[in-house]
Write a protein that holds these residues in place. Sequence first.
Motif: not given
Length: 340
Positions: A45-50, A54-59, A78-81
């Motif tokens: 739900i809050e994927r825009d907060s991550l 690596y590629d700038g996109e969170v799926n 590699d993925i951060v809040p």
Amino acid sequence: MRHRGKDLTHMTLRRKPSLRPWAQFAIRMLVLFSLLVLIIGFHWIERDSLHDNYDGEVNFTDVLYFTMISATTTGYGDIVPVTAKARLFDALIVTPIRIFFILVLAGTAYTFVIKKTWNNWVMKRIQRNLCDHIILAGHGVSNSKALDELLTRGVDPRTLVVIDPDPEALDRASECGVAVLQGDASRDETLRAAHVERAKALLISAGRDDSAILIVLTARKLSDKVNISVTIREGDNEDIARQAGADTVINPVSFAGLLLASSLQGPYRAEYLADLATSEGKVMLRERSITREEVGKPMNEIVTGQPVRLLRNGMPFAHDSAAALSLQEGDWILEIVDSA
């Protein structure tokens, strides 16, 4: 709360868990899975907060990956809040859950794998080396008292094996430091597992005469050397138990009746008889073979205690009988001695 001056705060109720081990394991896994679903749901739900470095996109795959990494480790970076809300969630929710995960997983591994494997290895080693041990078939009232008495007399608990089909009875016995075996003592494989053929003695208290006699028959078939003692409640079954191979037959009902009858002839007779039977009393009845120095002497010259009976070739003789005038090699005596 105090009762008659005694502190009862140390006493706690104990009850066997109602859930089987596999059910306990399933509940733990369900709790962990539910917490993972909670974290995945929030991160999705809050994927825009991550932010994915690596590629700038969170799926969804990134969310699943980030959840598993952050729930089990501190993450790889590699993925951060990147928002305060996501960081607070990871700090206040995910971090305690991560600690909980580690505790549950470590506890589960210890309970269901490490502890069980270690205990099985130790028990197999003990079982393989059993020799000159004492087997107690049944852990009811009689054998539980027998176990307490053996331990009081200084018998090493490592030389004792308790057999019973009831796991709760075995739990009580194992608290004394003895080895336990769940099974039916009337079956060949159970007594073989306890190595009855190498045992010094077998004490049987099955609660039922037919079960006790069947255990005697099974044990005597497997070993002609083990000393078998059995409790029989019906007087008519005592001879049957002896014919089955029991060396000693004890009727607790008859013995209790004798104590009751003795109490009518004096208030201390029953107390003295009970005193003789336990090592915690002031005196005790001891059975022993005579020494080489005592051969040829009359029984009344025994100085180690008060002799009360002579046993010769399995036959009893009174201390003042003709047979007691000259002790022979191989004789046994019963004598009353100080417990101290």
